[in-house]
Write a protein that holds these residues in place. Sequence first.
Motif, PDB file in Angstrom:
ATOM      1  N   TYR A   1       0.806  -0.955   0.076  1.00 26.46           N
ATOM      2  CA  TYR A   1       0.043   0.055   0.067  1.00 26.46           C
ATOM      3  C   TYR A   1       0.832   1.136   0.046  1.00 26.46           C
ATOM      4  N   ARG A   2       1.801   1.176   0.841  1.00 29.53           N
ATOM      5  CA  ARG A   2       2.673   2.374   0.978  1.00 29.53           C
ATOM      6  C   ARG A   2       3.274   3.078  -0.236  1.00 29.53           C
ATOM      7  N   PRO A   3       3.957   2.415  -1.114  1.00 27.88           N
ATOM      8  CA  PRO A   3       4.446   2.976  -2.297  1.00 27.88           C
ATOM      9  C   PRO A   3       3.552   3.251  -3.241  1.00 27.88           C
ATOM     10  N   MET A   4       2.402   2.538  -3.097  1.00 30.76           N
ATOM     11  CA  MET A   4       1.359   2.746  -4.297  1.00 30.76           C
ATOM     12  C   MET A   4       0.594   3.953  -4.039  1.00 30.76           C
ATOM     13  N   PHE A   5       0.154   4.103  -2.612  1.00 25.96           N
ATOM     14  CA  PHE A   5      -0.260   5.342  -2.165  1.00 25.96           C
ATOM     15  C   PHE A   5       0.499   6.810  -2.180  1.00 25.96           C
TER      16      PHE A   5
ATOM     17  N   ALA B   1      -6.931   1.243  -2.898  1.00 25.68           N
ATOM     18  CA  ALA B   1      -7.234   0.329  -1.846  1.00 25.68           C
ATOM     19  C   ALA B   1      -7.614  -1.088  -2.290  1.00 25.68           C
ATOM     20  N   ALA B   2      -8.720  -0.804  -3.368  1.00 28.05           N
ATOM     21  CA  ALA B   2      -9.212  -2.071  -3.747  1.00 28.05           C
ATOM     22  C   ALA B   2      -8.351  -2.789  -4.722  1.00 28.05           C
TER      23      ALA B   2
ATOM     24  N   CYS C   1     -11.162  -0.734   4.438  1.00 24.43           N
ATOM     25  CA  CYS C   1     -12.480   0.065   4.842  1.00 24.43           C
ATOM     26  C   CYS C   1     -12.297   1.459   4.223  1.00 24.43           C
ATOM     27  N   MET C   2     -13.166   1.918   3.843  1.00 23.44           N
ATOM     28  CA  MET C   2     -13.251   3.240   3.388  1.00 23.44           C
ATOM     29  C   MET C   2     -14.355   4.017   4.040  1.00 23.44           C
ATOM     30  N   ASP C   3     -14.903   3.831   4.838  1.00 29.11           N
ATOM     31  CA  ASP C   3     -16.129   4.222   5.310  1.00 29.11           C
ATOM     32  C   ASP C   3     -16.060   5.787   5.818  1.00 29.11           C
TER      33      ASP C   3
END
Lengths: 147, 412
Positions: B349-353, B365-366, B374-376
């Motif tokens: 996640y870290r390098p992608m975000f 995230a998906a 969780c994205m609520d």
Amino acid sequence: MKLTKTFDKALWVFHVNSGSCNGCDIEIVAALTPRYDVERFGIKLVGSPRHADVLLFTGPVTRKMKERVLRVIDQTPEPKVVMVVGNCGSTTGVFYDSYAIDGPIDTLLPPGTHIVYVTGCPVRPENLINGVKEAWLYLEKLRGDDK
Amino acid sequence: MSDKNTYQVPIGPIHPAFKEPFMVNFVLDGETIVDAEAHPGMNHRGVEFMGMHRNPLKVIPLAERICGICSIVHQHMFTTATEHAAGIEPTERARYIRTILAELERIHSHVLWAGVAAHEIGFDTHLHFTWKVRERVMDLLEYITGNRVNYAMWTIGGVNRDITKKMYPKIEDTLLYYESLYGKLEDIFLGDTSIRLRTRNVGILTEEDALRLCGVGPTVRASGVRKDVRIDQPYAAYGDLDLDYVIPSSFGYENTGDVFSKTLVRLKEIPQSIDLIRQCVDGMPDGDIDSEPRKAVLINKLKKADGEGIGRIEAPRGEAFHYVRLEGGMEEVANWKVRASTYNNLTTYRPMFMGEQIADIPIIAACIDPCIGCMDRAEVVDVRSGERKHFSHEELHRLSVEKTKMLLGGLP
């Protein structure tokens, strides 16, 4: 409390996963999509508990989620119906002897809350639709002018 | 983290759609993400602890319920690990039946993911379309096993129910249906301009990062990493089957590692699964489906067994792993460790975000197909004034949809 006639024909549903395995959650979405399509009955998944008439709970309530679950119940305006979806929501099911479980959900609810149990592991979409029907019947009774 | 101009955005753990409780903390500089930190543990149910108080046959239903989307994956790994520990060989026919079911699950999981991805960037029509076509493979799974999810098919040394000749036409029907539909899915997810605009060069995972962070499955294959347990260390019937790594460069695309490549890899795995199921049906050996049908004898055998075993399989989300230790004279499983694919992929996640925008959070995230995610509710904390602002899932979703519209409006 008196309800208007339009109320029970458009139930808004908020979904809370309290530590479920995702099985019931996927089946809930399956019920919303074209094969079962509960939206034709006016049932809609909403993004906030403050908009909801029905709370859908899945999962056995993990220790970390307990506080959040109680907050969501608190945020939902009256009159509301709580639908407990799946065996582990109703009885903690296969997770019965875990140290990390604070459920089942019905032990955490304030007294007097109307609960509808939907069983199955995971629930079938048909059974879910039946559960929503039960919620309708209750809300119709609240309206006071049912046949 | 303490930079004056950044904001912190914790997202989670309650989601209004269907994902599991999970939380990510984002640090933002304006619209751009400068750091992301995952906080798992909301869904901790103590599964391994419970498993160590039950006998192996009772653990199988529990293992299934670790995850409802990949229930086949966990029962498959647990039985493989226990068979390894106890020295029990599954029958040849059982190996083929296991492979067919595992591939059917891969089809259902990838189609499901495609729908979720479409929803996250604002194409609910595609969500409804993909979930409608997904019902066909659910029907087939129900026809074979008796339930839509949580199939209870696996047992130590084989499977519980057979796939008979009578079932072949229905299996073939379903496969033909997906073949006829595949062109349309490809048109939607690879050909559509607006989807390409939202997925190309978004959430890039370089090959170097993919290897360094030990990502698994389609997430790293999209970056060009050749990693697939089905080929590297064949289990079930995969050793007899003909299959190759699905990476974008095999289909004339670049191995960019962005969301588009991840979509491509998942879509290209659907025809591969169809092919594998056909190979299994054609080469299905005769014989028993279960090496020991008497459960009491099996439990006794497992009680005497002493040793440790591992089960490694390629889940739809990537490599997953179970470790089991059995001790002689002890009915319960002595030790059980589960490592699911999302554990590995979360670190990517870290390098992608990094460097992406808030509106891209849902699709990135998906894109690893998280089993938890969780994205609520997002909360923005202004570090300077301590002022708080809430982002609901709807707002995030709206931002995402607006970005799609903006990109489309910007087209010549």
